[in-house]
Design a protein around this motif. Structure first.
Motif, PDB file in Angstrom:
ATOM      1  N   ASP A  88       0.709  -0.870  -0.027  1.00 13.49           N
ATOM      2  CA  ASP A  88      -0.023  -0.035   0.151  1.00 13.49           C
ATOM      3  C   ASP A  88       0.694   0.778  -0.207  1.00 13.49           C
ATOM      4  O   ASP A  88       0.156   2.284  -0.297  1.00 13.49           O
ATOM      5  CB  ASP A  88      -0.565   0.177   1.576  1.00 13.49           C
ATOM      6  CG  ASP A  88      -2.080  -1.021   0.839  1.00 13.49           C
ATOM      7  OD1 ASP A  88      -2.865  -1.270   0.266  1.00 13.49           O
ATOM      8  OD2 ASP A  88      -2.540  -1.777   2.456  1.00 13.49           O
ATOM      9  N   GLY A 182     -11.881 -13.046   0.595  1.00 10.23           N
ATOM     10  CA  GLY A 182     -10.533 -11.700  -0.051  1.00 10.23           C
ATOM     11  C   GLY A 182     -11.535 -12.376  -1.650  1.00 10.23           C
ATOM     12  O   GLY A 182     -12.261 -13.383  -1.426  1.00 10.23           O
ATOM     13  N   TYR A 186     -14.848 -15.390  -1.638  1.00 11.80           N
ATOM     14  CA  TYR A 186     -16.063 -14.233  -1.792  1.00 11.80           C
ATOM     15  C   TYR A 186     -16.843 -15.331  -3.401  1.00 11.80           C
ATOM     16  O   TYR A 186     -17.583 -15.630  -3.273  1.00 11.80           O
ATOM     17  CB  TYR A 186     -16.301 -13.067  -1.895  1.00 11.80           C
ATOM     18  CG  TYR A 186     -17.453 -12.126  -2.567  1.00 11.80           C
ATOM     19  CD1 TYR A 186     -17.641 -12.042  -0.808  1.00 11.80           C
ATOM     20  CD2 TYR A 186     -18.520 -12.333  -3.043  1.00 11.80           C
ATOM     21  CE1 TYR A 186     -18.651 -11.551  -0.517  1.00 11.80           C
ATOM     22  CE2 TYR A 186     -19.152 -11.816  -3.284  1.00 11.80           C
ATOM     23  CZ  TYR A 186     -19.841 -11.065  -1.538  1.00 11.80           C
ATOM     24  OH  TYR A 186     -20.829 -10.477  -2.091  1.00 11.80           O
ATOM     25  N   ASP A 203     -14.843 -13.246   8.469  1.00 12.77           N
ATOM     26  CA  ASP A 203     -13.681 -12.302   7.675  1.00 12.77           C
ATOM     27  C   ASP A 203     -13.298 -11.107   8.755  1.00 12.77           C
ATOM     28  O   ASP A 203     -13.873 -10.367   9.578  1.00 12.77           O
ATOM     29  CB  ASP A 203     -14.470 -11.667   5.990  1.00 12.77           C
ATOM     30  CG  ASP A 203     -13.085 -10.944   5.779  1.00 12.77           C
ATOM     31  OD1 ASP A 203     -12.774 -11.877   4.816  1.00 12.77           O
ATOM     32  OD2 ASP A 203     -12.782 -10.007   6.096  1.00 12.77           O
ATOM     33  N   LEU A 204     -12.056 -10.202   8.631  1.00 11.97           N
ATOM     34  CA  LEU A 204     -11.691  -9.307   9.607  1.00 11.97           C
ATOM     35  C   LEU A 204     -11.937  -8.044   9.333  1.00 11.97           C
ATOM     36  O   LEU A 204     -11.865  -6.997   9.836  1.00 11.97           O
ATOM     37  CB  LEU A 204     -10.149  -9.428   9.141  1.00 11.97           C
ATOM     38  CG  LEU A 204      -9.255  -9.964  10.009  1.00 11.97           C
ATOM     39  CD1 LEU A 204      -8.067 -10.242   9.471  1.00 11.97           C
ATOM     40  CD2 LEU A 204      -9.946 -10.508  11.374  1.00 11.97           C
ATOM     41  N   ARG A 205     -12.759  -7.576   7.656  1.00  9.97           N
ATOM     42  CA  ARG A 205     -13.929  -7.011   7.736  1.00  9.97           C
ATOM     43  C   ARG A 205     -14.886  -7.026   7.494  1.00  9.97           C
ATOM     44  O   ARG A 205     -15.424  -7.718   7.166  1.00  9.97           O
ATOM     45  CB  ARG A 205     -12.993  -6.772   5.860  1.00  9.97           C
ATOM     46  CG  ARG A 205     -12.149  -6.409   5.257  1.00  9.97           C
ATOM     47  CD  ARG A 205     -11.330  -6.545   4.195  1.00  9.97           C
ATOM     48  NE  ARG A 205     -11.041  -7.951   4.181  1.00  9.97           N
ATOM     49  CZ  ARG A 205     -11.806  -8.697   2.101  1.00  9.97           C
ATOM     50  NH1 ARG A 205     -11.766  -7.703   1.458  1.00  9.97           N
ATOM     51  NH2 ARG A 205     -12.610  -9.702   1.857  1.00  9.97           N
ATOM     52  N   PRO A 206     -15.954  -6.165   8.178  1.00  9.25           N
ATOM     53  CA  PRO A 206     -17.604  -6.262   8.723  1.00  9.25           C
ATOM     54  C   PRO A 206     -18.740  -6.093   7.499  1.00  9.25           C
ATOM     55  O   PRO A 206     -18.653  -6.829   7.046  1.00  9.25           O
ATOM     56  CB  PRO A 206     -17.920  -5.566   9.721  1.00  9.25           C
ATOM     57  CG  PRO A 206     -16.524  -4.658  10.424  1.00  9.25           C
ATOM     58  CD  PRO A 206     -15.259  -5.377   9.349  1.00  9.25           C
ATOM     59  N   ASP A 207     -17.400  -5.325   5.914  1.00  7.61           N
ATOM     60  CA  ASP A 207     -18.229  -5.489   5.195  1.00  7.61           C
ATOM     61  C   ASP A 207     -18.110  -6.370   3.562  1.00  7.61           C
ATOM     62  O   ASP A 207     -19.067  -6.308   3.520  1.00  7.61           O
ATOM     63  CB  ASP A 207     -17.728  -3.704   4.099  1.00  7.61           C
ATOM     64  CG  ASP A 207     -16.553  -4.088   3.638  1.00  7.61           C
ATOM     65  OD1 ASP A 207     -15.430  -4.533   4.900  1.00  7.61           O
ATOM     66  OD2 ASP A 207     -15.258  -3.113   2.698  1.00  7.61           O
ATOM     67  N   ALA A 208     -17.020  -7.246   4.189  1.00 14.62           N
ATOM     68  CA  ALA A 208     -17.383  -8.042   3.231  1.00 14.62           C
ATOM     69  C   ALA A 208     -18.220  -9.567   3.766  1.00 14.62           C
ATOM     70  O   ALA A 208     -18.877  -9.993   2.581  1.00 14.62           O
ATOM     71  CB  ALA A 208     -15.877  -8.969   2.969  1.00 14.62           C
TER      72      ALA A 208
END
Length: 354
Positions: A88, A182, A186, A203-208
């Motif tokens: 990043d 990921g 997905y 997943d660690l990402r709530p949006d996913a």
């Protein structure tokens, strides 16, 4: 352990350390084995804590690529590369061009492709310095996003496991717990949803997670709880070392089959799964779809042909299961035996010719 001792431990042929002061490039290329053909493997960009961690990772991953190619019946060897840095923050076109010059110096012994932290666009930068690149964008004649084919291969291997355990390859009505949403995870969820499977996701990402709940009707659980969910199939699609001394007592599944690399923390955990009656689909067998797909670029890419080859992961998993039963060994050991048999067969003509 010295670097040569570590090379011997992993059975690696060659390692190349790459440094370019102008761009800040620090990279390592590991060519594990070229018995069956040139070493093909992705370039991972990751902020490793130490250089020693990067060396161990690239050696481990390169060996996995050798076995993956061998079990998949590809005329390829195994290799891998890592760039030490934060994808990043540390990327630049010049950095990847510098890396491409190092890849080119290997004269085709190593063919690079994208991996964690790198993209087809990054590979285009590498391609400006060397022809030894695969996994380019479809618009430029490449095979595009490999995650589609990795997910298709995992689905095929999962069917083989479910058939072995339950007597039918159908996933309709089966509960599949997917760890990691990921690109591959997905896409796998979408395929499983179309098959009529019941999904539990984390997943660690709530949006996913929210997206999977909304699109597939999945049940969401906290990341810490996904490994203990009662399910037919546990599909690790995130980090490795999922099956360990700490997690084994909590597994409540009949099959472990996912896209993650190095699912077993140690080889002995394959035997532990077998002792508990849990069928494990060895990672480098079931997640080979991306490699199989990108390898098609080397002979002129054809998507239909690639899909047909990826579908044969079903047969590869069945073959490994049969060797496991025949020899009385866990499936991870059976997969290693199959890979080593094919590598041995590749070496015999060379010995005869000498």
């Amino acid at each position: 352990m010295s670097i040569f001792e570590e090379l011997a431990e992993f059975g690696c042929e060659q390692i190349l350390f790459c440094r370019d002061e102008a761009t800040g490039l620090r990279a390592i290329v590991a060519i594990h084995d070229t018995t069956l053909g040139p070493a093909l493997g992705g370039c991972r960009m990751w902020p490793y804590g130490t250089e020693e961690e990067a060396v161990t990772d690239v050696l481990r991953l390169s060996r996995g690529m050798t076995y993956k190619a061998a079990v998949s019946g590809l005329a390829l060897g195994g290799g891998k590369s890592v760039i030490i840095g934060d994808p990043d923050r540390d990327k630049s076109p010049e950095l990847f061009r510098a890396f491409g010059r190092f890849v080119d110096s290997l004269g085709g012994r190593y063919i690079v492709a994208e991996d964690v932290g790198t993209t087809p666009e990054d590979m285009e930068r590498v391609r400006s310095e060397t022809p030894h690149v695969a996994g380019l964008d479809a618009a430029r004649g490449g095979s595009g996003d490999p995650s589609v084919f990795t997910a298709l291969g995992v689905l095929a291997g999962m069917r083989a496991c479910v058939e072995e355990v339950y007597g039918s390859p159908s996933l309709e009505g089966r509960t599949v717990a997917v760890q990691g949403l990921g690109h591959v995870g997905y896409r796998l969820c979408r395929l499983l949803h179309e098959e009529g499977a019941r999904l539990v996701v984390a997943d660690l990402r709530p949006d996913a997670v929210a997206r999977a709940v909304g699109e597939f009707g999945a049940e969401a659980v906290e990341p810490a709880g996904i490994l203990s969910v009662p399910c037919d199939v546990l599909a690790p699609c995130a980090l490795g070392a999922v099956v360990s001394d700490a997690t084994l007592p909590h597994l409540r599944c009949s099959v472990v089959a996912g896209s993650a690399n190095n699912v077993l923390a140690e080889g002995r955990h394959g035997e532990a799964l077998r002792d508990r009656g849990i069928l494990y689909a060895p990672d480098y067998v079931i997640n080979a779809g991306g490699l199989i797909n990108v390898s098609g670029e080397l002979e002129g890419y054809d998507e239909g042909r690639a899909r047909g080859r990826v579908a044969r992961i079903y047969d590869s998993v069945k073959n490994v299961v049969e060797i496991s039963k025949r020899d009385g060994v866990p499936t991870n050991a059976a997969a290693d035996r199959l890979a080593l048999e094919r590598l041995g067969a590749g070496r015999r003509p060379l010995a005869a010719a000498g």
